[in-house]
Scaffold this motif. Structure first.
Motif, short mmCIF file in Angstrom:
data_model
loop_
_atom_site.label_atom_id
_atom_site.label_comp_id
_atom_site.label_asym_id
_atom_site.label_seq_id
_atom_site.Cartn_x
_atom_site.Cartn_y
_atom_site.Cartn_z
N PHE A 1 -8.37 5.83 -2.76
CA PHE A 1 -9.54 6.29 -1.89
C PHE A 1 -8.00 5.97 -0.43
N MET A 2 -8.38 4.71 -0.65
CA MET A 2 -7.76 4.74 1.27
C MET A 2 -6.35 4.70 1.31
N HIS A 3 -5.33 5.50 0.00
CA HIS A 3 -4.43 6.56 0.44
C HIS A 3 -3.12 5.82 0.69
N LEU A 4 -3.20 4.19 1.11
CA LEU A 4 -2.01 3.54 0.83
C LEU A 4 -1.21 3.67 -0.12
N LYS A 5 -1.01 4.58 -0.92
CA LYS A 5 -0.15 4.86 -2.38
C LYS A 5 0.71 5.53 -2.06
N PHE A 6 0.07 6.58 -0.68
CA PHE A 6 0.73 8.08 -0.56
C PHE A 6 1.17 7.61 0.81
N ASP A 7 0.61 6.50 1.29
CA ASP A 7 0.98 6.98 3.30
C ASP A 7 1.90 6.68 3.33
N ASN A 8 2.58 5.47 4.36
CA ASN A 8 3.56 5.34 5.33
C ASN A 8 3.45 4.22 4.76
N GLY A 9 4.61 3.49 4.55
CA GLY A 9 4.43 2.37 4.02
C GLY A 9 3.75 0.76 5.20
N ARG A 10 4.61 1.38 6.14
CA ARG A 10 4.13 0.49 7.74
C ARG A 10 2.55 0.37 7.57
N PHE A 11 1.24 0.86 6.67
CA PHE A 11 0.31 0.88 6.90
C PHE A 11 0.04 -0.31 6.42
N SER A 12 0.21 0.06 4.76
CA SER A 12 0.25 -0.64 3.81
C SER A 12 0.78 -2.45 4.27
N ARG A 13 1.82 -2.50 5.10
CA ARG A 13 2.86 -3.50 5.07
C ARG A 13 1.40 -4.16 6.28
N VAL A 14 1.31 -3.09 7.47
CA VAL A 14 -0.19 -4.06 8.46
C VAL A 14 -1.21 -4.82 7.30
N PHE A 15 -1.87 -4.13 6.70
CA PHE A 15 -3.13 -4.24 5.42
C PHE A 15 -3.03 -5.66 4.64
N ALA A 16 -1.67 -5.50 4.22
CA ALA A 16 -1.46 -6.69 3.80
C ALA A 16 -0.93 -7.34 4.45
N LEU A 17 -0.52 -7.95 5.51
CA LEU A 17 -0.36 -8.78 6.34
C LEU A 17 -1.56 -9.64 6.50
N GLY A 18 -2.74 -8.77 6.66
CA GLY A 18 -3.80 -9.04 6.92
C GLY A 18 -4.63 -9.78 5.62
N ALA A 19 -4.61 -9.20 4.82
CA ALA A 19 -5.29 -9.45 3.10
C ALA A 19 -4.59 -10.19 2.78
N ILE A 20 -3.17 -10.00 2.63
CA ILE A 20 -2.44 -11.89 2.76
C ILE A 20 -2.91 -13.04 3.31
N GLY A 21 -2.16 -12.91 4.49
CA GLY A 21 -2.90 -13.37 5.34
C GLY A 21 -4.09 -14.81 5.06
N ALA A 22 -4.71 -13.22 4.98
CA ALA A 22 -6.20 -14.05 5.02
C ALA A 22 -6.64 -15.21 3.66
N PHE A 23 -6.23 -14.13 2.68
CA PHE A 23 -5.43 -14.97 1.47
C PHE A 23 -5.18 -16.25 1.69
N THR A 24 -4.43 -16.29 2.21
CA THR A 24 -3.12 -17.58 1.51
C THR A 24 -4.12 -18.63 2.58
N LEU A 25 -4.84 -18.07 4.11
CA LEU A 25 -5.45 -19.19 4.36
C LEU A 25 -6.18 -19.80 4.17
N TYR A 26 -7.45 -19.27 3.65
CA TYR A 26 -8.27 -19.40 2.83
C TYR A 26 -8.65 -20.18 1.87
N ALA A 27 -6.95 -20.09 1.34
CA ALA A 27 -7.03 -20.68 -0.36
C ALA A 27 -6.54 -22.17 -0.16
N VAL A 28 -5.84 -22.17 0.91
CA VAL A 28 -5.11 -23.79 1.46
C VAL A 28 -6.51 -24.32 2.25
#
Lengths: 203, 116
Positions: free
Chosen positions: B79-106
């Motif tokens: 739905f957000m097209h990350l599978k088909f979109d430029n990989g840089r968008f995926s990396r930007v979002f992953a930075l926020g999502a994985i960063g938040a997950f790691t931070l709050y898991a700690v």
């Protein structure tokens, strides 16, 4: 408001700056909702007075709300598809459908909040009430903002004042809308489906 | 409903000096989107059934999170097209999502939320 007919700006990477800004915004929103979800998890089972989650939650009712929000994500992506095909009548129809489903979700949340308050759970009652209302309230505000964005998009489209590439603003609003949906996917599991531990001090 | 024409400003028309449009190269069809939507509904049904099942404790949490992660990936990917979109968008979002997950898991580990 900036000129919507302004030339398209690209970053040095060749990516459209508006889209990159939207993704950066969504990435920062992960931190916001992560903090609120963490606060909820941290205080689960720590309330010393009721009502507790198991006293007020109605999983069946919330499941229907979840289906409504999932359906709205589908209609949103179908409106983007229609915009890409330059079928603007259908695009508007799907956008209005998405807005209506969003309103249904918000209405359901208002009804749920009202019934919780009737059962004695408010923002000040206990730790559960505080963390629950702040988390789901913030999400509800995001959905409401999304509905407003959708309606503005429809109004702009009717006026014919969308940019020469209407698929782009629809895609941007869609990204926000889908993000609100994935936040709910997480909230639904963490808050509603995972059973809360026994109340603080209970044997 | 009649289709309203969208005004085109000649100033915004594609110019040869503009970088190529960074649109998604591939867009799934409406049918594919509906299929993904049905999959999301099915996963939600499974989640609700699991919450009513006799499964409890860690097994239930793991099963629920597995469904949630699949739903998350489907929405973000399709739905957000990350599978088909430029990989840089995926990396930007992953930075926020994985960063938040790691931070709050700690944070949750520091407060020993799962220590029983």
């Amino acid at each position: 408001m900036s000129d919507i007919h302004a030339p398209i700006e690209y970053t040095s990477t060749g990516l459209r700056s508006t889209k990159l800004a939207m993704w950066l915004f969504l990435a920062s929103e992960c931190l916001l909702f992560g903090g609120l979800i963490t606060a909820y998890v941290l205080y689960r089972g720590q309330s010393t007075t009721g009502p507790y989650p198991q006293d007020v939650f109605d999983i069946g009712y919330t499941s229907v709300s979840s289906f409504v929000l999932l359906a709205s994500s589908l209609t949103m992506v179908l409106s983007h598809n229609a915009a890409l095909a330059r079928d603007y009548a259908r695009m508007r129809l799907w956008l209005l459908g998405t807005a209506m489903l969003g309103l249904c979700f918000v209405g359901g949340q208002v009804f749920e909040f009202t019934s919780f308050v009737r059962e004695g759970l408010t923002l000040h009652t206990n730790l559960f009430g505080s963390t629950f209302f702040v988390l789901t309230g913030f999400h509800g505000v995001h959905v409401t903002v999304g509905v407003l964005m959708l309606l503005i998009l429809v109004a702009f489209s009717f006026r014919g004042s969308l940019s020469d590439d209407p698929a782009f603003p629809v895609e941007m609003v869609g990204l926000y809308w889908h993000f609100v949906d994935i936040v709910w996917i997480v909230i639904f599991t963490v808050v509603y489906l995972i059973p809360a531990p026994p109340p603080h001090g209970a044997v | 409903m009649s289709s309203t024409e969208h005004r085109t400003d000649p100033d915004t028309a594609a110019r040869p000096t503009d970088p190529p449009e960074q649109h998604v190269a591939y867009h799934p069809s409406a049918r594919e989107y509906i299929r993904v939507g049905l999959l999301l509904v099915a996963l939600t049904c499974i989640e609700v059934m699991l919450s009513y099942s006799s499964l409890s404790g860690t097994k239930l949490v793991v099963a629920l999170f597995a469904c949630t992660i699949i739903k998350f990936v489907l929405v973000v990917g399709y739905f957000m097209h990350l599978k088909f979109d430029n990989g840089r968008f995926s990396r930007v979002f992953a930075l926020g999502a994985i960063g938040a997950f790691t931070l709050y898991a700690v944070v949750l580990l520091m407060f020993r939320v799962w220590s029983g």
